[in-house]
Write a protein that holds these residues in place. Structure first.
Motif, mmCIF file in Angstrom:
data_model
loop_
_atom_site.group_PDB
_atom_site.id
_atom_site.type_symbol
_atom_site.label_atom_id
_atom_site.label_comp_id
_atom_site.label_asym_id
_atom_site.label_seq_id
_atom_site.Cartn_x
_atom_site.Cartn_y
_atom_site.Cartn_z
ATOM 1 N N ASP A 110 0.823 -1.209 0.000
ATOM 2 C CA ASP A 110 0.000 0.000 0.000
ATOM 3 C C ASP A 110 0.861 1.266 0.000
ATOM 4 O O ASP A 110 0.435 2.310 -0.514
ATOM 5 C CB ASP A 110 -0.915 0.015 1.226
ATOM 6 C CG ASP A 110 -2.014 -1.040 1.154
ATOM 7 O OD1 ASP A 110 -2.263 -1.569 0.052
ATOM 8 O OD2 ASP A 110 -2.601 -1.350 2.206
ATOM 9 N N ALA A 111 2.066 1.157 0.579
ATOM 10 C CA ALA A 111 2.977 2.310 0.633
ATOM 11 C C ALA A 111 3.847 2.410 -0.622
ATOM 12 O O ALA A 111 4.743 3.263 -0.677
ATOM 13 C CB ALA A 111 3.870 2.206 1.868
ATOM 14 N N GLY A 112 3.580 1.568 -1.621
ATOM 15 C CA GLY A 112 4.364 1.590 -2.845
ATOM 16 C C GLY A 112 5.696 0.888 -2.718
ATOM 17 O O GLY A 112 6.614 1.133 -3.520
ATOM 18 N N ARG A 113 5.801 -0.014 -1.724
ATOM 19 C CA ARG A 113 7.043 -0.741 -1.485
ATOM 20 C C ARG A 113 6.779 -2.245 -1.456
ATOM 21 O O ARG A 113 7.083 -2.929 -0.489
ATOM 22 C CB ARG A 113 7.685 -0.289 -0.169
ATOM 23 C CG ARG A 113 8.086 1.171 -0.160
ATOM 24 C CD ARG A 113 8.331 1.713 1.251
ATOM 25 N NE ARG A 113 9.325 0.958 1.997
ATOM 26 C CZ ARG A 113 9.658 1.229 3.261
ATOM 27 N NH1 ARG A 113 9.066 2.240 3.898
ATOM 28 N NH2 ARG A 113 10.568 0.512 3.896
ATOM 29 N N PRO A 114 6.199 -2.807 -2.514
ATOM 30 C CA PRO A 114 5.869 -4.238 -2.486
ATOM 31 C C PRO A 114 7.136 -5.095 -2.428
ATOM 32 O O PRO A 114 8.167 -4.742 -2.998
ATOM 33 C CB PRO A 114 5.112 -4.452 -3.796
ATOM 34 C CG PRO A 114 5.635 -3.383 -4.705
ATOM 35 C CD PRO A 114 5.879 -2.185 -3.823
ATOM 36 N N HIS A 115 7.041 -6.213 -1.729
ATOM 37 C CA HIS A 115 8.154 -7.151 -1.609
ATOM 38 C C HIS A 115 7.669 -8.572 -1.881
ATOM 39 O O HIS A 115 6.552 -8.943 -1.501
ATOM 40 C CB HIS A 115 8.743 -7.123 -0.189
ATOM 41 C CG HIS A 115 9.636 -5.961 0.087
ATOM 42 N ND1 HIS A 115 9.180 -4.662 0.146
ATOM 43 C CD2 HIS A 115 10.970 -5.907 0.326
ATOM 44 C CE1 HIS A 115 10.195 -3.853 0.426
ATOM 45 N NE2 HIS A 115 11.288 -4.585 0.540
#
Length: 236
Positions: A88-93
């Protein structure tokens, strides 16, 4: 899974006599215990997919709480909830979860750290490493002895910048581990996920049927501690 990496999230240590007795006497304990094998299998399948994909890699080291035991589904533990927050914060892992239910710090040294090294050797270098372990050691008088030394060995094997949770247990050995983590954090070698300061103040309504593991709401509280450590949320 990727060629050269074969990892099993199932622990080799059988349940002890006390746990077997509790499972027979208390339905809630037995019901949560029955999650162990299916949750481990679910993470193995998820790990397969993660290693076949692209993007930043997160490797999770831990015990039953990192497996999500007690949650309504494997991905509703704190790992799955934090993964959603990162996305959601634009930091997918991509998540490779090395945790094993019942794991102690020595198990992380013997099984999970070598698996992390294998991943790095394969070119699967993590952008994020998290650690939640030690609760199974600190609750046992026999295992408390030497816990800080074992934790030191574990930290020595982690990459710089790993996010490591401290132990909210009030026992002296848990406080020693917390002091060790703070020292490493001051040296810039890791980030502390401060369960002692930022974890749930009350576990009422946040425990699974066994009254030990968190439920979805309890794991949400744990995920928030990592939100704070990773800068996804500010301390209030």
């Amino acid at each position: 899974m990727s060629v050269g990496f074969d990892y099993d999230n199932t622990g080799a240590r059988p349940a002890g006599a006390v746990m077997r007795a509790l499972s027979a006497l208390l339905p809630g304990v037995g019901a949560v215990r029955e999650q162990t094998e299916p949750y481990a299998a679910a993470w193995r399948r998820s790990n397969d997919k993660a290693l076949a994909a692209d993007g930043p890699l997160w490797v999770a080291i831990g015990d039953s709480m990192t497996q999500g035991i007690g949650a309504s589904a494997p991905d509703r533990g704190w790992v799955g909830q934090l993964a959603d927050h990162l996305a959601d914060a634009g930091r997918p892992h991509r998540v490779v979860n090395l945790s094993v239910t019942g794991a102690r710090v020595q198990d992380a040294l013997d099984q999970q750290l070598p698996a992390l090294r294998d991943l790095v050797a394969m070119g699967q270098v993590p952008d994020l490493v998290t650690v939640v372990i030690g609760s199974n050691d600190v609750v046992s008088p026999r295992l408390r002895a030497g816990l800080t030394d074992r934790f030191t060995q574990l930290l020595d094997g982690l990459p710089d910048g790993a996010v490591v949770a401290n132990l909210p247990n009030p026992h002296r050995e848990a406080r020693r581990v917390s002091a060790l983590l703070r020292e490493r954090e001051r040296e810039g070698r890791l980030v502390v996920a401060d369960m002692r300061a930022h974890g749930p103040r009350s576990w009422r309504g946040k425990l699974a049927a066994d009254k030990f593991h968190p439920n979805d709401a309890g794991y949400a509280g744990m995920a928030r501690v990592f939100d704070l450590a990773l800068g996804l949320e500010e301390v209030r």
